[in-house]
Design an enzyme around this catalytic site. Structure first.
Site, PDB file in Angstrom:
ATOM      1  N   GLU A  19      33.679 106.254  19.079  1.00  0.00           N
ATOM      2  CA  GLU A  19      33.505 105.571  17.791  1.00  0.00           C
ATOM      3  C   GLU A  19      33.406 106.536  16.629  1.00  0.00           C
ATOM      4  OE1 GLU A  19      30.483 102.242  15.902  1.00  0.00           O
ATOM      5  OE2 GLU A  19      31.111 102.109  17.988  1.00  0.00           O
ATOM      6  N   ASP A 128      30.361 102.243  20.790  1.00  0.00           N
ATOM      7  CA  ASP A 128      28.953 101.873  20.924  1.00  0.00           C
ATOM      8  C   ASP A 128      28.823 100.568  21.697  1.00  0.00           C
ATOM      9  OD1 ASP A 128      28.352 104.094  19.488  1.00  0.00           O
ATOM     10  OD2 ASP A 128      27.837 103.047  17.625  1.00  0.00           O
ATOM     11  N   ASP A 130      27.403  97.710  21.694  1.00  0.00           N
ATOM     12  CA  ASP A 130      26.870  96.502  21.089  1.00  0.00           C
ATOM     13  C   ASP A 130      28.056  95.628  20.697  1.00  0.00           C
ATOM     14  OD1 ASP A 130      27.930  97.877  18.976  1.00  0.00           O
ATOM     15  OD2 ASP A 130      26.054  98.125  17.877  1.00  0.00           O
ATOM     16  N   TYR A 346      20.479 105.380  22.089  1.00  0.00           N
ATOM     17  CA  TYR A 346      21.185 104.595  21.083  1.00  0.00           C
ATOM     18  C   TYR A 346      20.186 103.789  20.254  1.00  0.00           C
ATOM     19  CZ  TYR A 346      24.825 101.639  19.080  1.00  0.00           C
ATOM     20  OH  TYR A 346      25.677 100.990  18.216  1.00  0.00           O
ATOM     21  N   CYS A 797      60.756  32.326 -24.601  1.00  0.00           N
ATOM     22  CA  CYS A 797      61.097  32.889 -23.286  1.00  0.00           C
ATOM     23  C   CYS A 797      62.095  31.991 -22.582  1.00  0.00           C
ATOM     24  CB  CYS A 797      59.831  33.049 -22.453  1.00  0.00           C
ATOM     25  SG  CYS A 797      60.129  33.612 -20.772  1.00  0.00           S
ATOM     26  N   CYS A 800      60.093  30.519 -19.133  1.00  0.00           N
ATOM     27  CA  CYS A 800      59.023  29.527 -19.183  1.00  0.00           C
ATOM     28  C   CYS A 800      58.955  28.773 -20.505  1.00  0.00           C
ATOM     29  CB  CYS A 800      57.671  30.184 -18.916  1.00  0.00           C
ATOM     30  SG  CYS A 800      57.212  31.398 -20.163  1.00  0.00           S
TER      31      CYS A 800
END
Length: 907
Positions: A19, A128, A130, A346, A797, A800
């Site tokens: 590491e 390491d 871990d 460690y 119209c 109608c």
């Protein structure tokens, strides 16, 4: 066990990767010592050399190549388009693509690994032991496997850089653990997405909006947010608030002492203390009137003070802070250097119990020559001294490393600082204490009665110090009290009524803070010190000479702001759950994807709520800081994502308020992309909500909460409106047509500025709508046309028979042009007025005059007044879609305009 050899007795090539460069050199020295040493050469990186030597692993001859990385080889980050702070809405970072890559400064290390691994058969990872180390192991594996997928990959697990550990680990290689690496990947991605989103949000929102007097004109301040950092700040703020809110309260207690030839005993009132003065005085006067004390009970017993548990990382940091006032960050740095030099094991471990296979006597034997604790170590090894005791089991075992302990003797190296000497000495003394007998003391307690009130005193005499002889960081003293017999009576030497006040707890020390973090699962043993340092670096907290923490105004303001939102991002609960989930990934009970989905979904909801309630942060900051006058910078920080930009398709549309007060939704890539949606000019407030429109797309399209000025919108429209700018909201379309997209008041006296032209994009939107939504024309020969006495046509119209209303179009192509349409929503009848008139006696010229008059009517001025006189009560107006708009000006009653454009109002 092993495979991948070259056959026969020929050695195979093995690439070993450590590491750190110092670890690579130490391992190479240890493994090559029996074979005559190693050869060293440079790799692509000048700091990461390659060491070559021969070695035999389980009978297999190997040619070993040992090199190193420097911590993590890769970084996790967003794709390029999301890395710039203004490239996207921060909420997008919860779903934005991420990738792991080798950064520029580590490309030389990558090239070394690629070149060396091409010709190798095995890859041994000396990272390491871990979870972080396991993650780095898979980063190295990915690089090497990309150029040689036939590598046989192994993992060396060790806890100390000493011969015994290294040789044992290389002869007992194991496979890398992908679950541990996945847990780190999950944590990294969670931290990246949450941290980046909240950090960008906080910084862009607040930094330039307030005068941060502690900056010294440093405009590069980042108001960072971290999922571990903020709960850590929360512990500090919560204790500070507890102290600030404490109200001292007076209390009273009765104290008694007795002096004799054998010493003095101080008796404490067994009631403790009373907060009622009258009651205290009454009881005290009773005791004064009958002061004879009678011994009611005498108890003598042996007491043991046990040595500490074996040393874990958190305990190392806590005790170094308490005993030496060394910061946790400095402690970890020094411990790492001692480890790399081979003097301690460690230093990142959760384990506080030794394995039964650990040779504890051998560790003690190495210390017998030391001038300070060597004699004590020798006594430990002497069976007749009976000082040895197997260490207690602390109950924690991370299955990776033993507790921290010395691995090599040293009387103090020449290059060591005082911190190195103190920390090494502490590790040695702590280990020696762990394997020692507890201290033994004789404790005597006496209870007496005075007028019915009970008092007690105690004394302690140390019979055997045992571990306290070497572990002088702890004391266990006590006063020796006179000898009393049950039934004995005496007159107290003093009998007093004393007063006091309650006191608040002290500020959190670094040891206290580490305990809080450890208890709630905030961070890991290897990262806690980083989170504490970040608080100090970001000016969220300060630490005094006694290593006690106080929040700064900035840190307290941020916590107040989030606390006021109704949820507790500064509390440890969310992060504790995240850490618990990642641990489940380590053991395989949850997958990385499951943890990511659950965690990020929860935190995205929190982020959206926080942005919705950003006013709480402003209110909290205003308690401590003055607002700045950097309006431009502040305005830029107040943008909120609304939807993806359809024009550039690379960024988002965000809500902005211009300096003149008008609101708009524009592309965040402006000026490269000029896509913009203008909002109604009557808008007084606009806020992006977390509600998503179910109709418009591509999404998500977030809806906006509008507040309109009452006097500028028709009476039949609500002041508050939750709207969508995606095109589905008819109310917004109507109000844009009615009110425009800026101030309708062209007077120079207006407070919001004036607009003389309409944005081009707005006109383009109207064109597109008019093409798809304009009313359909029908054959004029089928209509019944009559001319009333006022000269205006009357149309019936065809469907109608009802009388049609005269309306005015407001589309971009036909603005001001009048038409007739049936008032019934079920009919689709439609006629342009100028087309009907062109078929009669007035001809085309009249229609042009009518059109010009209508345009003038819309623009205002004299044309508006003429139009108002000519229009009858049946005239209505339509939106760009042709839908009728009802209502009239409440000031003068004219239906041709609304109050915001009324000439009478301007006067």
């Amino acid at each position: 066990m092993f495979s991948g050899g070259s056959g026969g007795g020929r050695p195979i090539r093995v690439l070993n990767v450590a590491e750190k460069p110092s670890v690579a050199k130490s391992v190479a020295e240890i493994l090559s010592r029996r074979g005559g040493g190693f050869r060293s050469r440079e790799g692509r990186s000048r700091y990461n050399r390659v060491f070559e030597f021969d070695y035999t692993i389980r009978g297999q001859a190997c040619h070993m190549l040992m090199t190193s990385v420097t911590g993590h080889l890769m970084e996790l980050d967003f794709d390029e388009r999301y890395r710039r702070w203004h490239s996207c809405d921060p909420a997008d970072l919860y779903n934005a693509p991420v990738r792991k890559y080798v950064p520029q400064d580590k490309l030389d290390i990558k090239r070394t690994l690629e070149e060396e691994s091409r010709s190798c058969h095995w890859l041994i990872l000396w990272l390491d032991c871990d979870t972080e180390g396991e993650n780095i192991a898979f980063e190295v594996l990915d690089v090497c496997a990309a150029v040689n997928n036939h590598l046989d990959v192994w993992r060396a697990r060790f806890s100390a850089l000493i011969d015994r550990e290294i040789h044992q680990s290389v002869q007992n290689l194991v496979r890398p653990n992908k679950l541990l690496a996945d847990a780190v990947d999950a944590r990294q991605e969670i931290d990246l997405r949450i941290g980046a989103s909240f950090t960008r949000f906080q910084t862009m929102l607040l930094k330039d909006a307030f005068v941060l007097d502690f900056l010294d004109e440093d405009r590069n301040l980042v108001l960072s947010y971290g999922p571990c950092q903020f709960p850590t700040l929360g512990f500090i703020v919560e204790r500070y608030w507890e102290i600030q809110s404490h109200e001292p309260e007076e209390f009273w207690t009765i104290n008694c002492s007795h002096m004799s030839d054998n010493g003095t005993a101080a008796f404490n009132w067994m009631r403790g203390r009373l907060f009622d003065y009258t009651c205290s005085v009454i009881i005290y006067e009773m005791c004064v009137e009958q002061p004879i004390a009678t011994v009611k009970n005498v108890k003598q017993q042996q007491k043991l003070k046990y040595p500490p548990f074996p040393l874990s990382t958190v305990e190392l940091q806590k005790r170094a802070s308490r005993y030496f006032r060394i910061s946790s960050e400095r402690t970890m740095k020094v411990a790492e250097e001692l480890y790399q030099a081979g003097f301690i094991s460690y230093p990142r471990t959760e384990t506080d119990s030794f394995s039964v296979n650990t040779d504890l006597h051998a560790i003690v034997q190495e210390q017998v020559a030391h001038r300070e604790w060597g004699a004590y170590a020798q006594r430990l090894l002497d069976p007749e001294a009976r000082l040895w005791r197997n260490p207690q089991n602390g109950g924690h075992d991370d299955k990776a490393h033993p507790p921290i302990h010395p691995t090599k003797f040293s009387s103090g190296e020449s290059n060591w600082s005082e911190d190195h000497k103190r920390l090494y000495g502490f590790v040695v003394r702590h280990f020696l204490a762990c394997v020692s007998q507890p201290a033994v003391g004789a404790e005597t307690s006496v209870e007496i009665d005075i007028a019915g009130e009970q008092f007690s005193a105690s004394g302690r005499a140390i019979i055997s110090k045992n571990y306290l002889e070497v572990y002088h960081f702890e004391t266990w003293g006590g006063s020796i009290i006179p000898t009393y017999d049950i039934g004995q009576q005496f007159l107290p030497t003093t009998l007093t009524l004393d007063s006091g006040v309650t006191r608040p707890p002290p500020l959190l020390s670094e040891s206290d803070l580490l305990s809080c973090m450890d208890k709630e699962g905030i961070g890991t043993d290897a990262t806690m010190h980083d989170h504490i340092k970040k608080l100090l670096d970001r000016c969220y907290a300060t630490k005094d000479a006694n290593t006690r923490f106080s929040p700064t105004n900035l840190g307290e303001a941020l916590v107040i702001g989030y606390d006021g939102m109704g949820y507790e991002l500064w509390k440890p609960y969310l992060r504790s759950k995240m850490e618990s989930d990642t641990k489940e990934v380590c053991v395989g009970s949850k997958t990385k994807s499951e943890v990511l989905e659950t965690c990020l979904q929860q935190m995205k909801a929190c982020f959206l709520d926080a942005r919705q309630n950003k006013g709480k942060l402003f209110q909290a900051m205003e308690i401590f800081f003055e607002r700045s006058n950097r309006a431009g910078d502040t305005q830029q920080s107040l943008t909120e994502n609304v939807c993806p930009c359809k024009m550039c398709q690379e960024s988002n549309m965000v809500l902005r308020q211009r300096p003149d007060g008008n609101f708009m939704v524009g592309c965040i890539r402006f000026p490269q992309c000029r896509n913009v949606v203008w909002l109604p000019g009557a808008t007084s407030e606009a806020t992006v909500t977390s509600n998503i429109c179910n109709t418009c797309g591509p999404g998500p399209v977030f809806m906006i909460q509008f507040k309109f000025r009452r006097l500028e919108i028709p009476a039949n429209y609500e002041v508050n409106h939750l709207g969508c700018i995606g095109g589905c909201d008819s109310v917004l379309r109507d109000l844009i047509e009615i009110c425009g997209t800026g101030s309708r008041n062209l007077s120079s006296a207006t407070g919001r500025g004036s607009r003389t032209t309409e944005p081009q994009s707005s006109a383009q939107r109207r064109n597109s709508r008019s093409e798809s939504h304009a009313p359909r024309s029908q054959d004029s020969q089928n209509s019944r046309v009559q001319r009333p006495q006022n000269g205006r046509l009357s149309i019936a119209c065809d469907n109608c028979g009802a009388t049609c209303a005269l309306r005015t179009a407001n589309t971009a192509n036909n603005r001001g042009r009048k038409f007739y349409s049936c008032q019934s929503q079920e009919c689709n009848f439609f006629k342009w007025e100028d087309e009907l008139e062109s078929a009669g006696t007035e001809g085309r010229g009249a229609s042009h005059r009518s059109s010009r008059s209508s345009s003038a009517n819309r623009r205002g001025g004299q044309g508006r007044r003429q139009g108002r006189e000519a229009v009858n009560a049946d005239v209505t107006f339509v939106t760009a879609t042709g839908d009728p708009v009802s209502g009239r000006c409440y000031v003068c009653g004219d239906p041709s305009h609304f109050a915001n454009a009324c000439p009478s109002r301007r006067r």
